[in-house]
Design a protein around this motif. Structure first.
Motif, PDB file in Angstrom:
ATOM      1  N   GLY A 188       9.988   2.922 -18.028  1.00  0.00           N
ATOM      2  CA  GLY A 188      11.220   2.537 -17.361  1.00  0.00           C
ATOM      3  C   GLY A 188      12.294   3.595 -17.318  1.00  0.00           C
ATOM      4  O   GLY A 188      13.393   3.356 -16.811  1.00  0.00           O
ATOM      5  N   ARG A 189      12.001   4.788 -17.830  1.00  0.00           N
ATOM      6  CA  ARG A 189      13.034   5.838 -17.851  1.00  0.00           C
ATOM      7  C   ARG A 189      13.182   6.547 -16.518  1.00  0.00           C
ATOM      8  O   ARG A 189      14.166   7.272 -16.312  1.00  0.00           O
ATOM      9  CB  ARG A 189      12.702   6.842 -18.952  1.00  0.00           C
ATOM     10  N   LEU A 190      12.213   6.362 -15.615  1.00  0.00           N
ATOM     11  CA  LEU A 190      12.289   6.911 -14.271  1.00  0.00           C
ATOM     12  C   LEU A 190      12.047   5.783 -13.272  1.00  0.00           C
ATOM     13  O   LEU A 190      11.196   4.926 -13.492  1.00  0.00           O
ATOM     14  CB  LEU A 190      11.228   7.996 -14.049  1.00  0.00           C
ATOM     15  N   ALA A 191      12.799   5.794 -12.172  1.00  0.00           N
ATOM     16  CA  ALA A 191      12.552   4.860 -11.076  1.00  0.00           C
ATOM     17  C   ALA A 191      11.383   5.402 -10.264  1.00  0.00           C
ATOM     18  O   ALA A 191      11.448   6.513  -9.742  1.00  0.00           O
ATOM     19  CB  ALA A 191      13.792   4.718 -10.204  1.00  0.00           C
ATOM     20  N   VAL A 192      10.320   4.612 -10.180  1.00  0.00           N
ATOM     21  CA  VAL A 192       9.111   5.047  -9.486  1.00  0.00           C
ATOM     22  C   VAL A 192       9.141   4.516  -8.058  1.00  0.00           C
ATOM     23  O   VAL A 192       9.145   3.296  -7.832  1.00  0.00           O
ATOM     24  CB  VAL A 192       7.850   4.550 -10.220  1.00  0.00           C
ATOM     25  N   PHE A 193       9.193   5.436  -7.091  1.00  0.00           N
ATOM     26  CA  PHE A 193       9.180   5.089  -5.670  1.00  0.00           C
ATOM     27  C   PHE A 193       7.810   5.423  -5.096  1.00  0.00           C
ATOM     28  O   PHE A 193       7.252   6.486  -5.368  1.00  0.00           O
ATOM     29  CB  PHE A 193      10.265   5.853  -4.926  1.00  0.00           C
ATOM     30  N   VAL A 194       7.301   4.494  -4.279  1.00  0.00           N
ATOM     31  CA  VAL A 194       5.954   4.632  -3.729  1.00  0.00           C
ATOM     32  C   VAL A 194       6.015   4.598  -2.203  1.00  0.00           C
ATOM     33  O   VAL A 194       7.083   4.410  -1.609  1.00  0.00           O
ATOM     34  CB  VAL A 194       5.033   3.519  -4.262  1.00  0.00           C
ATOM     35  N   ALA A 195       4.864   4.772  -1.564  1.00  0.00           N
ATOM     36  CA  ALA A 195       4.807   4.752  -0.102  1.00  0.00           C
ATOM     37  C   ALA A 195       5.341   3.426   0.423  1.00  0.00           C
ATOM     38  O   ALA A 195       5.043   2.348  -0.123  1.00  0.00           O
ATOM     39  CB  ALA A 195       3.371   4.963   0.363  1.00  0.00           C
ATOM     40  N   GLY A 196       6.118   3.491   1.504  1.00  0.00           N
ATOM     41  CA  GLY A 196       6.797   2.308   2.007  1.00  0.00           C
ATOM     42  C   GLY A 196       5.870   1.164   2.353  1.00  0.00           C
ATOM     43  O   GLY A 196       6.195  -0.012   2.106  1.00  0.00           O
ATOM     44  N   HIS A 197       4.706   1.478   2.917  1.00  0.00           N
ATOM     45  CA  HIS A 197       3.799   0.411   3.341  1.00  0.00           C
ATOM     46  C   HIS A 197       3.044  -0.214   2.176  1.00  0.00           C
ATOM     47  O   HIS A 197       2.300  -1.180   2.382  1.00  0.00           O
ATOM     48  CB  HIS A 197       2.819   0.937   4.400  1.00  0.00           C
ATOM     49  N   THR A 198       3.229   0.286   0.956  1.00  0.00           N
ATOM     50  CA  THR A 198       2.621  -0.316  -0.236  1.00  0.00           C
ATOM     51  C   THR A 198       3.680  -0.950  -1.145  1.00  0.00           C
ATOM     52  O   THR A 198       3.415  -1.199  -2.312  1.00  0.00           O
ATOM     53  CB  THR A 198       1.836   0.735  -1.045  1.00  0.00           C
ATOM     54  N   SER A 212      11.081   5.176   2.654  1.00  0.00           N
ATOM     55  CA  SER A 212      10.186   4.267   3.347  1.00  0.00           C
ATOM     56  C   SER A 212       9.778   4.690   4.748  1.00  0.00           C
ATOM     57  O   SER A 212      10.637   4.839   5.634  1.00  0.00           O
ATOM     58  CB  SER A 212      10.863   2.892   3.425  1.00  0.00           C
ATOM     59  N   ASN A 213       8.456   4.813   4.952  1.00  0.00           N
ATOM     60  CA  ASN A 213       7.952   4.980   6.312  1.00  0.00           C
ATOM     61  C   ASN A 213       8.111   3.694   7.120  1.00  0.00           C
ATOM     62  O   ASN A 213       8.181   3.738   8.353  1.00  0.00           O
ATOM     63  CB  ASN A 213       6.486   5.434   6.300  1.00  0.00           C
ATOM     64  N   VAL A 214       8.187   2.543   6.458  1.00  0.00           N
ATOM     65  CA  VAL A 214       8.427   1.291   7.172  1.00  0.00           C
ATOM     66  C   VAL A 214       9.838   1.289   7.754  1.00  0.00           C
ATOM     67  O   VAL A 214      10.068   0.741   8.838  1.00  0.00           O
ATOM     68  CB  VAL A 214       8.199   0.082   6.250  1.00  0.00           C
ATOM     69  N   ALA A 215      10.782   1.924   7.076  1.00  0.00           N
ATOM     70  CA  ALA A 215      12.127   2.060   7.630  1.00  0.00           C
ATOM     71  C   ALA A 215      12.142   2.977   8.844  1.00  0.00           C
ATOM     72  O   ALA A 215      13.048   2.891   9.672  1.00  0.00           O
ATOM     73  CB  ALA A 215      13.096   2.560   6.567  1.00  0.00           C
ATOM     74  N   CYS A 216      11.147   3.873   8.964  1.00  0.00           N
ATOM     75  CA  CYS A 216      11.013   4.634  10.214  1.00  0.00           C
ATOM     76  C   CYS A 216      10.681   3.693  11.357  1.00  0.00           C
ATOM     77  O   CYS A 216      11.212   3.830  12.470  1.00  0.00           O
ATOM     78  CB  CYS A 216       9.928   5.697  10.080  1.00  0.00           C
ATOM     79  N   PRO A 233       6.978 -13.279  -3.225  1.00  0.00           N
ATOM     80  CA  PRO A 233       5.975 -12.214  -3.356  1.00  0.00           C
ATOM     81  C   PRO A 233       4.654 -12.488  -2.643  1.00  0.00           C
ATOM     82  O   PRO A 233       4.102 -11.579  -2.014  1.00  0.00           O
ATOM     83  CB  PRO A 233       5.806 -12.073  -4.869  1.00  0.00           C
ATOM     84  N   PRO A 234       4.075 -13.709  -2.698  1.00  0.00           N
ATOM     85  CA  PRO A 234       2.811 -13.918  -1.990  1.00  0.00           C
ATOM     86  C   PRO A 234       2.918 -13.674  -0.481  1.00  0.00           C
ATOM     87  O   PRO A 234       2.033 -13.047   0.124  1.00  0.00           O
ATOM     88  CB  PRO A 234       2.458 -15.373  -2.302  1.00  0.00           C
ATOM     89  N   ALA A 235       3.999 -14.133   0.140  1.00  0.00           N
ATOM     90  CA  ALA A 235       4.178 -13.899   1.567  1.00  0.00           C
ATOM     91  C   ALA A 235       4.378 -12.420   1.854  1.00  0.00           C
ATOM     92  O   ALA A 235       3.889 -11.896   2.860  1.00  0.00           O
ATOM     93  CB  ALA A 235       5.375 -14.700   2.086  1.00  0.00           C
ATOM     94  N   ALA A 236       5.081 -11.729   0.962  1.00  0.00           N
ATOM     95  CA  ALA A 236       5.307 -10.292   1.148  1.00  0.00           C
ATOM     96  C   ALA A 236       4.000  -9.518   1.039  1.00  0.00           C
ATOM     97  O   ALA A 236       3.777  -8.547   1.778  1.00  0.00           O
ATOM     98  CB  ALA A 236       6.319  -9.784   0.120  1.00  0.00           C
ATOM     99  N   LEU A 237       3.128  -9.937   0.143  1.00  0.00           N
ATOM    100  CA  LEU A 237       1.821  -9.279   0.015  1.00  0.00           C
ATOM    101  C   LEU A 237       0.959  -9.543   1.249  1.00  0.00           C
ATOM    102  O   LEU A 237       0.226  -8.659   1.704  1.00  0.00           O
ATOM    103  CB  LEU A 237       1.115  -9.758  -1.245  1.00  0.00           C
ATOM    104  N   ALA A 238       1.057 -10.733   1.800  1.00  0.00           N
ATOM    105  CA  ALA A 238       0.308 -11.036   3.018  1.00  0.00           C
ATOM    106  C   ALA A 238       0.808 -10.187   4.179  1.00  0.00           C
ATOM    107  O   ALA A 238       0.016  -9.689   4.996  1.00  0.00           O
ATOM    108  CB  ALA A 238       0.423 -12.520   3.350  1.00  0.00           C
ATOM    109  N   PHE A 239       2.126  -9.994   4.249  1.00  0.00           N
ATOM    110  CA  PHE A 239       2.682  -9.119   5.274  1.00  0.00           C
ATOM    111  C   PHE A 239       2.173  -7.687   5.082  1.00  0.00           C
ATOM    112  O   PHE A 239       1.807  -7.014   6.047  1.00  0.00           O
ATOM    113  CB  PHE A 239       4.208  -9.146   5.221  1.00  0.00           C
ATOM    114  N   ARG A 244      -0.655  -2.841   6.709  1.00  0.00           N
ATOM    115  CA  ARG A 244      -1.621  -1.787   6.419  1.00  0.00           C
ATOM    116  C   ARG A 244      -2.786  -1.822   7.403  1.00  0.00           C
ATOM    117  O   ARG A 244      -3.350  -0.779   7.762  1.00  0.00           O
ATOM    118  CB  ARG A 244      -2.094  -1.901   4.969  1.00  0.00           C
ATOM    119  N   GLY A 245      -3.131  -3.022   7.873  1.00  0.00           N
ATOM    120  CA  GLY A 245      -4.167  -3.111   8.897  1.00  0.00           C
ATOM    121  C   GLY A 245      -3.734  -2.432  10.185  1.00  0.00           C
ATOM    122  O   GLY A 245      -4.535  -1.710  10.811  1.00  0.00           O
ATOM    123  N   PHE A 246      -2.481  -2.632  10.588  1.00  0.00           N
ATOM    124  CA  PHE A 246      -1.976  -1.937  11.787  1.00  0.00           C
ATOM    125  C   PHE A 246      -2.002  -0.424  11.591  1.00  0.00           C
ATOM    126  O   PHE A 246      -2.463   0.324  12.463  1.00  0.00           O
ATOM    127  CB  PHE A 246      -0.549  -2.389  12.097  1.00  0.00           C
TER     128      PHE A 246
END
Length: 310
Positions: A188-198, A212-216, A233-239, A244-246
């Motif tokens: 928790g000592r660093l904020a971990v940022f990942v790819a926007g679509h994940t 975020s590439n999604v913000a692009c 969270p479940p709906a967000a994971l489904a999105f 990712r399919g697109f």
């Protein structure tokens, strides 16, 4: 701008894409239009000079002009901002860091010197030197998949121990085992940022946010998705699965055809249609043809209509 801390570094941050004229100059009028749209979209912050911002192509004069514009507009809008001081050459990066710090951003983003791979001790020495050049402004370290030096979770933990100015990292993410290693090493000592679509699956495993590439594709849509990640969270994971399919079906072939990440991110912005950025990128890389955009937009609207809701 108030300096950011690790707990405050969260959410969806949008990049500043560069509208490029046919002569390869930056169209600052179109850039200002796009930036105003992003600032009104509700993103948690704005950042410059990531890969999508084509930082490696900027002259030093362009670097300064861009950052003066972004710092002024973000300050007036009250939106947090981070300035990218990245450069493949460490000496140039140190100079950029000093000039960025003078504009009082919330943090400064950096990459490791990139012509030769660095040993672990050299990684620590590089980030320490950059922190010194920042004069108290916090740092965020980009470590994308194509960086010559790939930082392990354990080395991130060492950086967190030895460089207190480092508050966050941008990484591609990984599987459950990778997230477990990051949790053990970084704690928790660093904020971990990942790819926007994940982002939904990343937040579920401990990520703090995304540059975020999604913000692009849609700044406001990316913000709505982040709110869903927190509330449902479940709906967000489904999105995320549909998103990712697109990307796999329609953007993946462009990547496999050799178009670089800045070209793909500008194509996402053109698909979103929210700003007049265009798909042109700077030499020597190829730009995705504008005539490819309408079909890609139709596919995106069919796959992830929530991003395009008004």
């Amino acid at each position: 701008m108030t300096r950011l801390t690790t707990p405050e570094l969260r959410g969806v941050w949008a990049t500043v894409l560069l509208p490029i004229r046919p002569d390869e100059s930056i169209d600052t009028d179109r850039l200002a239009v796009a930036l105003d749209h992003v600032l009104g979209a509700g993103v948690h912050g704005v950042y410059t000079n990531g890969t999508a911002g084509e930082f490696h192509t900027l002259t030093e004069a362009e670097y300064d002009e861009l950052h003066e514009l972004v710092a002024r507009r973000c300050t007036e809008a009250g939106v947090p901002f981070q300035l990218g001081a990245s450069h493949p050459g460490g000496q140039v990066s140190l100079d950029r860091i000093g000039r960025a710090a003078a504009l009082a951003p919330g943090a400064i983003q950096v990459v490791l010197p990139d012509w030769l791979p660095l040993a672990p001790d050299e990684v620590v020495a590089a980030v320490e030197r950059m922190a010194g050049a920042a004069g108290g402004v916090p740092l965020v370290l980009y470590n994308p998949p194509y960086a010559k030096t790939q930082v392990t979770p354990e080395l991130f933990g060492r950086l967190a121990d030895e460089v207190p100015a480092l508050i966050g990292v941008k990484v591609p993410g990984g599987d459950d085992a990778w997230y477990a290693r990051m949790a053990d090493a970084v704690g928790g000592r660093l904020a971990v940022f990942v790819a926007g679509h994940t982002l939904a699956s990343g937040v579920a495993r401990g990520a703090a946010g995304a540059y975020s590439n999604v913000a692009c594709l849609s700044p406001a849509g990316a913000v709505r998705w982040y709110a869903q990640i927190r509330s449902d969270p479940p709906a967000a994971l489904a999105f995320e699965e549909r998103l990712r399919g697109f990307l796999d079906t329609h953007i993946g072939p462009l990547a496999r055809a050799g178009y670089c990440d800045p070209a793909l991110d500008k194509t996402l912005a053109a698909i979103g249609g929210w700003a007049p950025t265009g798909t042109r990128i700077r030499w020597p890389h190829r730009s995705v043809p504008e005539d490819a955009v309408p079909a890609l937009r139709a596919a995106a609207e069919a796959a992830v209509p929530e991003l395009f809701a008004k």
